[in-house]
Write a protein that holds these residues in place. Structure first.
Motif, PDB file in Angstrom:
ATOM      1  N   VAL A   1      17.635  -2.097  12.490  1.00 57.38           N
ATOM      2  CA  VAL A   1      16.167  -2.054  12.445  1.00 57.38           C
ATOM      3  C   VAL A   1      15.727  -0.961  11.479  1.00 57.38           C
ATOM      4  N   PRO A   2      14.571  -1.121  10.838  1.00 58.65           N
ATOM      5  CA  PRO A   2      14.088  -0.113   9.896  1.00 58.65           C
ATOM      6  C   PRO A   2      13.803   1.223  10.574  1.00 58.65           C
ATOM      7  N   PHE A   3      14.075   2.284   9.842  1.00 58.57           N
ATOM      8  CA  PHE A   3      13.871   3.650  10.323  1.00 58.57           C
ATOM      9  C   PHE A   3      12.785   4.304   9.485  1.00 58.57           C
ATOM     10  N   ILE A   4      11.665   4.629  10.126  1.00 54.87           N
ATOM     11  CA  ILE A   4      10.490   5.169   9.447  1.00 54.87           C
ATOM     12  C   ILE A   4      10.275   6.625   9.864  1.00 54.87           C
ATOM     13  N   ILE A   5       9.937   7.465   8.906  1.00 52.06           N
ATOM     14  CA  ILE A   5       9.597   8.862   9.183  1.00 52.06           C
ATOM     15  C   ILE A   5       8.076   9.004   9.169  1.00 52.06           C
TER      16      ILE A   5
ATOM     17  N   GLY B   1      15.620   7.577   4.524  1.00 52.39           N
ATOM     18  CA  GLY B   1      15.067   6.655   5.512  1.00 52.39           C
ATOM     19  C   GLY B   1      14.564   5.385   4.852  1.00 52.39           C
ATOM     20  N   ASP B   2      14.234   4.403   5.681  1.00 56.80           N
ATOM     21  CA  ASP B   2      13.757   3.132   5.133  1.00 56.80           C
ATOM     22  C   ASP B   2      12.307   3.206   4.688  1.00 56.80           C
ATOM     23  N   GLY B   3      11.570   4.185   5.219  1.00 56.70           N
ATOM     24  CA  GLY B   3      10.177   4.279   4.825  1.00 56.70           C
ATOM     25  C   GLY B   3       9.463   5.428   5.488  1.00 56.70           C
ATOM     26  N   ILE B   4       8.153   5.475   5.255  1.00 57.91           N
ATOM     27  CA  ILE B   4       7.325   6.574   5.761  1.00 57.91           C
ATOM     28  C   ILE B   4       5.984   6.012   6.227  1.00 57.91           C
ATOM     29  N   HIS B   5       5.407   6.674   7.224  1.00 56.52           N
ATOM     30  CA  HIS B   5       4.084   6.301   7.709  1.00 56.52           C
ATOM     31  C   HIS B   5       3.165   7.511   7.588  1.00 56.52           C
TER      32      HIS B   5
ATOM     33  N   ILE C   1       7.920   8.014  -3.295  1.00 57.53           N
ATOM     34  CA  ILE C   1       9.020   7.298  -2.636  1.00 57.53           C
ATOM     35  C   ILE C   1       9.548   6.122  -3.446  1.00 57.53           C
ATOM     36  N   GLY C   2       8.791   5.714  -4.478  1.00 56.67           N
ATOM     37  CA  GLY C   2       9.246   4.596  -5.289  1.00 56.67           C
ATOM     38  C   GLY C   2       8.855   3.255  -4.689  1.00 56.67           C
ATOM     39  N   PRO C   3       9.197   2.170  -5.382  1.00 57.74           N
ATOM     40  CA  PRO C   3       8.727   0.840  -4.982  1.00 57.74           C
ATOM     41  C   PRO C   3       9.499   0.191  -3.837  1.00 57.74           C
ATOM     42  N   ASN C   4      10.673   0.700  -3.522  1.00 56.99           N
ATOM     43  CA  ASN C   4      11.545  -0.021  -2.589  1.00 56.99           C
ATOM     44  C   ASN C   4      11.524   0.495  -1.154  1.00 56.99           C
ATOM     45  N   LYS C   5      10.842   1.591  -0.907  1.00 51.83           N
ATOM     46  CA  LYS C   5      10.732   2.111   0.454  1.00 51.83           C
ATOM     47  C   LYS C   5       9.484   1.535   1.128  1.00 51.83           C
ATOM     48  N   ILE C   6       9.529   1.431   2.437  1.00 53.39           N
ATOM     49  CA  ILE C   6       8.394   0.907   3.199  1.00 53.39           C
ATOM     50  C   ILE C   6       7.328   1.989   3.325  1.00 53.39           C
ATOM     51  N   LEU C   7       6.083   1.615   3.064  1.00 54.35           N
ATOM     52  CA  LEU C   7       4.964   2.533   3.223  1.00 54.35           C
ATOM     53  C   LEU C   7       3.983   1.961   4.239  1.00 54.35           C
TER      54      LEU C   7
END
Length: 211
Positions: free
Chosen positions: A68-72, A84-88, A103-109
């Motif tokens: 599962v995705p891991f968000i900080i 990590g997979d992304g940031i909130h 974070i660039g284009p490939n991380k989840i925002l």
């Protein structure tokens, strides 16, 4: 992540909170993962970066184990340090467009929003999903703004990215979100404060799938 993968990841979104610990912080998160949570956001508002990084490394291992995705939450430095997979981020944190540059284009925002205007702005700034709330009154977040059901529905209609409802959601009120257009729900105490964490996650996920 592909768009459909992000959509699926938003189904049952767990936000951590150290105030709700039964056995150990990591054991409780794993119990939730066993119960089917589809995304984990590590939220530590009052922890120094080094401690946050060490904790994040451990939670990331658990997320990888259960795919599962891991968000900080709200800390780009920590997210980049642990890959990590992304940031909130919230409305009072770094601007979404600036976060996307970092974070660039490939991380989840993910971005917290409370109005259609904020939702459209976050979408245009490169958000992959939106967190909308609080949809019910909540004790988890002291400064939570309550968003009514019509606004939630309008936000879902205004953007083409997944919208996650958050704030005061539990077994007894979740079905009030039916037909709003949300991709899923984000919860804290509805899972972590329960005596049987895994079973609570299983039951909540069953309800989410009926929304």
């Amino acid at each position: 992540m592909k768009e459909d993968s992000i959509q699926q990841a938003m189904c049952l979104y767990l936000v951590t909170d150290q105030r709700w610990v039964h056995h150990s912080f990591y054991e409780d998160i794993e119990e939730a993962l066993k119960g089917g949570v589809t995304c984990v956001q590590l939220r530590e508002k009052h922890m120094d970066n080094q401690s946050f990084i060490e904790e994040a490394k451990e939670v990331k291992k658990l997320c990888e184990k259960y795919h599962v995705p891991f968000i900080i939450n709200d800390n780009v430095e920590v997210m980049l340090a642990v890959n990590g997979d992304g940031i909130h981020v919230g409305q009072h944190d770094m601007q979404a467009k600036d976060v996307r540059k970092r974070i660039g284009p490939n991380k989840i925002l993910g971005v917290s929003v409370h109005s259609v205007e904020q939702a459209v702005s976050a979408y245009q700034a490169g958000a992959d999903y939106l967190g909308v709330g609080a949809v019910f009154s909540t004790q988890t977040k002291d400064d939570a703004i309550v968003v009514d059901k019509q606004t939630l529905r309008d936000i879902c209609d205004a953007v083409s990215i997944p919208v996650v409802a958050i704030g005061g959601i539990h077994h007894e009120n979740i079905m009030a979100l039916k037909d709003t257009g949300v991709a899923g729900v984000a919860v804290v105490s509805a899972i972590l404060a329960q005596e049987h964490i895994q079973q609570s996650a299983i039951e909540l996920k069953e309800q989410v799938l009926l929304l």
